[in-house]
Design a protein around this motif. Structure first.
Motif, short mmCIF file in Angstrom:
data_model
loop_
_atom_site.label_atom_id
_atom_site.label_comp_id
_atom_site.label_asym_id
_atom_site.label_seq_id
_atom_site.Cartn_x
_atom_site.Cartn_y
_atom_site.Cartn_z
N UNK A 271 0.82 -1.23 0.00
CA UNK A 271 0.00 0.00 0.00
C UNK A 271 0.85 1.27 0.00
N UNK A 272 1.98 1.24 0.73
CA UNK A 272 2.67 2.51 0.97
C UNK A 272 4.09 2.60 0.40
N UNK A 273 4.56 1.59 -0.32
CA UNK A 273 5.92 1.67 -0.85
C UNK A 273 6.08 2.81 -1.86
N UNK A 274 4.99 3.17 -2.55
CA UNK A 274 5.06 4.26 -3.54
C UNK A 274 4.70 5.61 -2.93
N UNK A 275 4.32 5.62 -1.66
CA UNK A 275 3.92 6.86 -0.97
C UNK A 275 5.16 7.48 -0.35
N UNK A 276 5.50 8.71 -0.80
CA UNK A 276 6.74 9.36 -0.37
C UNK A 276 6.78 9.55 1.13
N UNK A 277 5.65 9.91 1.72
CA UNK A 277 5.64 10.18 3.17
C UNK A 277 5.73 8.89 4.00
N UNK A 278 5.37 7.76 3.36
CA UNK A 278 5.37 6.47 4.10
C UNK A 278 6.49 5.52 3.63
N UNK A 279 7.29 5.97 2.66
CA UNK A 279 8.27 5.06 2.05
C UNK A 279 9.30 4.55 3.07
N UNK A 280 9.69 5.40 4.01
CA UNK A 280 10.66 5.00 5.03
C UNK A 280 10.09 3.88 5.91
N UNK A 281 8.80 4.05 6.27
CA UNK A 281 8.13 3.03 7.08
C UNK A 281 7.97 1.72 6.29
N UNK A 282 7.66 1.90 5.00
CA UNK A 282 7.50 0.71 4.14
C UNK A 282 8.81 -0.05 4.03
N UNK A 283 9.92 0.67 3.89
CA UNK A 283 11.24 0.03 3.81
C UNK A 283 11.56 -0.71 5.10
N UNK A 284 11.22 -0.08 6.25
CA UNK A 284 11.43 -0.72 7.55
C UNK A 284 10.62 -2.00 7.67
#
Length: 547
Positions: A271-284
């Motif tokens: 859901x959020x890997x392409x979302x700039x604001x959530x990309x860091x959380x997605x990577x984690x």
């Protein structure tokens, strides 16, 4: 102490054992269990040195003596019974024979005297003077009477030979004792004696057995062979079973939680890997996802047959009436005026050491032999099937398994017949095996298939648990417990009898019948059993009362 260090056994391309490390210590009894073909007997042969491993070694504490139950029943045919038992301590027996040779010399020299003195000292240290009495005590405990102690082994029947070889393994207080199926061919009294012997035995015991009650009674540990590995558990068989089931459940529950976590993380990453604001959380989350590993849960290699006896007709109130049956075989009266009535709710276990009498009664009830006196009558609603102790003639033909079973089937359809064989673990190509080449356990499973497909409401089974592995015994046990008809059976398996029977009968050595409505354990504590132990009959008690 005996240990296996990195033991591997390669048979062709298959590793029967792989990098096995296990230690068996003093004061413990280890039950070695596993599915048919897992390698229980093979592992014992490696421990005894009868078979070399491909890799690794066996280490025994220096100075300790290892003894094991011989499987070659003809090895000692030219020796007498007492000597065969004493041969369990090789060195002691060798000293006895050396002494005999020296003392038989006519020209007894000073050197002979010195050698004899040294031998006498070693003989005394090994308790040699008690050897014959110790051997006799073991034989008597296993049911080999003093009248047989001087007999030559080849003159004994197969069952008595096994008892003598077991006494040989037990003789002389070995430091390490290895027993492969020691309860086979033993009657329940002899098994009970062996249980007490092993409970009081202070050294190391490793035993292979399919008898669950026996393993529960004597074992302090269970060594489970599965997938070429041996896993050690503290406790008896029931504790192993509960522990292994609990461990499997915990691993499944753990994997289920991990799978739920994996799905949660995957959904977030998607859901959020392409979302700039959530990309860091997605990577984690992605890194956390990579760290989760599911437990590798291998299904057990054990296979349980499915045994279900379903009568095609409900049984009526009149099942079987036996009146005054008597039979003499080779001059011995094995049945003496036997009478009893079987009720439609009965599951009757015949117990005790008089196996010839039980087999004779079963053969009479099945119409194979005639009684000398007396009658028996089956009810008009009864249909019965019979499991004989000796089934050799049944399989002495060129039939395949499918052909053999089809002759007993009410429906000749191949799919229908193969369905019953499949329940008893004869799958695919197994159905075209010739019945004459089947193993003992496979023949038993065929006979049980025959009883299931016959759909009878009375089952007569003469020692069906012989040759079966633990999984098949458990399945047969469960099948008889839920069977809605009448079962008349005998077995050497204590737990099988205790959990199945609601009525106990015993034909005592004089050919008379003890009949008690009870469980097996209740029977063992009963007055009837006490009288049997004392060698008294009801009439003896009455005579004493009159006096």
């Amino acid at each position: 102490m005996i240990s296996a260090n990195n033991v591997t056994l390669q048979i062709g391309k298959k590793a029967l054992f792989e990098e096995v490390n296990i230690k068996f210590t003093e004061g413990n009894c280890y039950g070695l269990i596993g599915a048919n073909g897992a390698g229980k007997s093979t592992f014992l042969k490696i421990l005894t040195g009868q078979l070399d491993s491909t890799k690794g070694d066996i280490v025994i504490t220096p100075g300790q003596r290892l003894s094991f139950l011989q499987q070659d029943h003809f090895k000692y045919d030219e020796y007498n019974v007492l000597d065969t038992v004493i041969m369990g301590n090789t060195r002691l027996y060798a000293i006895m024979k050396e002494k005999e040779i020296i003392y038989a010399k006519e020209d007894f020299t000073e050197e002979d005297g010195i050698q004899a003195s040294e031998l006498e000292g070693e003989f005394a240290t090994m308790n040699g003077w008690e050897a014959e009495s110790d051997a006799a005590q073991l034989l008597n405990g296993l049911g080999i009477g003093t009248d047989l102690h001087d007999k030559i082994m080849k003159d004994l029947n197969g069952s008595d030979k096994v008892k003598v070889l077991l006494a040989q393994a037990l003789f002389g207080d070995p430091d390490i004792l290895l027993l492969d199926e020691p309860t086979n061919h033993l009657d329940l009294d002899a098994i009970a004696w062996l249980e007490e012997f092993l409970i009081n035995f202070n050294n190391t015991v490793i035993v292979v057995s399919h008898d669950r009650y026996f393993l529960n009674k004597v074992c302090t540990h269970i060594a489970d062979i599965d997938y070429a590995k041996i896993q050690l558990y503290s406790g008896n068989y029931d504790f192993w079973y509960e522990s292994s089931q609990l461990l499997a459940k915990q691993m499944k529950d753990s994997n289920k939680k991990k799978e739920e976590k994996i799905k949660e993380l995957q959904d977030f990453v998607t859901r959020f890997s392409a979302n700039a604001s959530k990309s860091k959380q997605a990577t984690s989350r992605k890194r956390a996802l990579e760290k989760i590993e599911l437990d590798d849960i291998k299904p057990s290699s054990r296979k349980y047959p499915y045994i279900d006896f379903r009568p095609s007709r409900e049984i009526g109130n009149e099942v079987l009436s036996v009146n005054g049956l008597s039979k003499t075989i080779n001059g011995v009266k094995v049945l003496d005026n036997i009478s009893f009535i079987v009720n439609p709710v009965d599951k009757i276990a015949f117990v005790g050491s008089n196996e010839l009498a039980t087999t004779t009664l079963f053969q009479i009830l099945n119409g194979e032999i005639e009684p000398d006196e007396g009658t028996y009558t089956w009810g008009i609603t009864v249909s019965s099937s019979y499991f004989p102790k000796d089934s050799g003639a049944e399989f002495n033909n060129e039939d395949t398994i499918v052909e053999w079973l089809t002759q007993y089937s009410p429906d000749p359809d191949m799919t229908y017949v193969r369905g019953f064989l499949g329940r008893m673990l004869f799958a695919g190509e197994d159905g075209i095996k010739k019945v004459k080449i089947l193993s003992g356990g496979e023949k038993v499973r065929c006979l049980i298939s025959k009883m299931m497909i016959s759909c009878t409401n009375v089952l007569v089974l003469d020692d069906p648990t012989n040759h079966l592995d633990m999984e098949s015994i458990t399945a047969l046990n469960n099948g008889l417990m839920k069977f809605p008809g009448v079962a008349i059976f005998t077995s050497h398996d204590h737990q099988f009898i205790e959990s199945t029977a609601n009525r106990i009968m015993e034909i005592i050595p004089n050919g008379q019948l003890i009949d008690k409505v009870s469980t097996y354990d209740e029977y063992l504590e009963s007055d009837e059993m006490a009288r049997k132990r004392q060698g008294l009959s009801e009439s003896d008690d009455e005579d004493q009362d009159q006096d």
